[in-house]
Design a protein around this motif. Structure first.
Motif, mmCIF file in Angstrom:
data_model
loop_
_atom_site.group_PDB
_atom_site.id
_atom_site.type_symbol
_atom_site.label_atom_id
_atom_site.label_comp_id
_atom_site.label_asym_id
_atom_site.label_seq_id
_atom_site.Cartn_x
_atom_site.Cartn_y
_atom_site.Cartn_z
ATOM 1 N N UNK A 18 -0.107 -6.575 48.165
ATOM 2 C CA UNK A 18 -1.004 -6.628 49.328
ATOM 3 C C UNK A 18 -2.340 -7.215 48.902
ATOM 4 N N UNK A 19 -2.904 -8.044 49.757
ATOM 5 C CA UNK A 19 -4.167 -8.757 49.506
ATOM 6 C C UNK A 19 -4.034 -9.840 48.444
ATOM 7 N N UNK A 20 -2.836 -10.084 47.970
ATOM 8 C CA UNK A 20 -2.640 -11.137 46.969
ATOM 9 C C UNK A 20 -1.949 -12.326 47.626
ATOM 10 N N UNK A 21 -2.057 -13.461 46.941
ATOM 11 C CA UNK A 21 -1.360 -14.649 47.430
ATOM 12 C C UNK A 21 0.102 -14.554 46.984
ATOM 13 N N UNK A 22 1.024 -14.659 47.922
ATOM 14 C CA UNK A 22 2.445 -14.544 47.591
ATOM 15 C C UNK A 22 3.174 -15.824 47.983
ATOM 16 N N UNK A 23 4.342 -15.987 47.355
ATOM 17 C CA UNK A 23 5.250 -17.070 47.686
ATOM 18 C C UNK A 23 6.391 -16.465 48.491
ATOM 19 N N UNK A 24 6.733 -17.073 49.612
ATOM 20 C CA UNK A 24 7.814 -16.561 50.466
ATOM 21 C C UNK A 24 8.811 -17.682 50.702
ATOM 22 N N UNK A 25 10.076 -17.393 50.430
ATOM 23 C CA UNK A 25 11.144 -18.361 50.700
ATOM 24 C C UNK A 25 11.873 -17.904 51.958
ATOM 25 N N UNK A 26 12.011 -18.821 52.914
ATOM 26 C CA UNK A 26 12.617 -18.482 54.201
ATOM 27 C C UNK A 26 13.895 -19.268 54.419
ATOM 28 N N UNK A 27 14.717 -18.772 55.324
ATOM 29 C CA UNK A 27 15.897 -19.522 55.755
ATOM 30 C C UNK A 27 15.462 -20.834 56.396
ATOM 31 N N UNK A 47 13.807 -11.092 59.348
ATOM 32 C CA UNK A 47 15.200 -11.500 59.111
ATOM 33 C C UNK A 47 15.299 -12.917 58.559
ATOM 34 N N UNK A 48 14.208 -13.681 58.602
ATOM 35 C CA UNK A 48 14.230 -15.023 58.013
ATOM 36 C C UNK A 48 13.872 -15.041 56.548
#
Lengths: 85, 97, 100
Positions: B19-28, B86-87
């Motif tokens: 939380x409050x950090x920069x994250x990488x998110x991989x989506x469908x 869900x993505x």
């Protein structure tokens, strides 16, 4: 019909023997069934994964594997899989 | 247990610690996001801010074999974003040092 | 009561709890997961993408936390993550990548 056997009872009797798993997609597995749960998540050993890709058939060998039950379509007890059929 | 050292008992702890950090998110659908994580829930619905979205668009080259595709990358920036859980395929927090 | 029969010996007050049952090899998914946490695994998604890494933990949805994760697509490493959370609905299987 008290003698009728439930589908998962049949699978329970397969524990310890080879089983062929056909997924909803173009993917199949064979392995020795070690166990499963109510979702039919399955633990297999000495696994071969078969993929039917546009580039042709691909086989992958795996050690002990937990297969997600979500994508399973059919189970064929006692079969060594597509090579056997 | 090795994971005890990192303070992670369940997978969601990884998200909580980001939380409050920069994250990488991989989506469908070949989408990727990086952004600052503000909120999440058990569905993995996310609120991200200062987001950069990367979309991979694979164009089949006419009359060519597989592997001859060109990949176009489109990027855009979004100030504040809700992501439906869900993505989500994968969330990776910044490297902890 | 026939007081000629001696009472059965009382269990010693400081007796140890009964020993745990011998490790039953039931091989259920839960048992597999207990054995594989902390080990190197391959997580394959239904899309065919593989994640290889150290299994930190997982939950009942098969949500997974991996450490030292490598993303493999068609046999090539396409990404590396220090930590990765994988949403369980995408998981096809979790396979041990080292002896259990």
């Amino acid at each position: 019909m008290a003698s009728q056997i439930l589908p998962l009872e049949l699978i329970d009797r397969c524990i310890g023997s080879r089983i062929w798993v056909i997924m909803k997609s173009d993917r199949e597995f064979t392995g020795t069934l070690l166990g499963f749960d109510d979702f039919v998540n399955m633990v297999l050993e000495d696994v071969t994964e078969y993929e039917n890709t546009p580039q042709g058939k691909k086989k992958t060998q795996l050690a002990q594997t937990l297969l997600n039950g979500n994508n399973i379509c059919m189970l064929i007890p006692g079969s060594s899989g597509p090579d056997d059929a | 247990m090795d994971s005890a050292a990192s303070g992670i008992q369940e997978p969601f702890d990884l998200i909580r610690l980001s939380l409050s950090e920069r994250v990488f998110v991989k989506l469908r659908g070949d989408r990727e996001l990086t952004g600052v994580l503000h909120a999440y829930d058990g569905h993995m619905n996310l609120i991200l801010s200062d987001v950069e979205e990367t979309i991979m668009i694979v164009d089949q080259v006419e009359g060519s074999a597989n592997g001859q595709n060109t990949v176009n990358i489109a990027k855009r920036k979004i100030d504040m974003l809700f992501v439906r859980g869900d993505g989500v395929i994968l969330v990776s927090p910044p490297l902890r040092t | 009561m026939d007081d000629s029969t001696p009472p059965p010996p009382a269990p010693p007050a400081d007796s140890l709890p009964p020993p745990p049952p011998p490790p039953t090899m039931t091989g259920s998914p839960t048992d597999f997961l207990k054995g594989v946490v902390g080990k190197r695994v391959v997580v394959r998604l239904t899309s065919g993408v593989d994640y290889r890494g150290l299994l930190s933990c997982l939950d009942g949805y098969m949500n997974i936390a991996l450490e030292q994760t490598e993303e493999h697509v068609n046999g090539l490493v396409t990404n590396r993550y220090g930590d990765a959370f994988i949403r369980g609905n995408n998981v096809l299987y979790i396979s041990a990548a080292e002896p259990l």
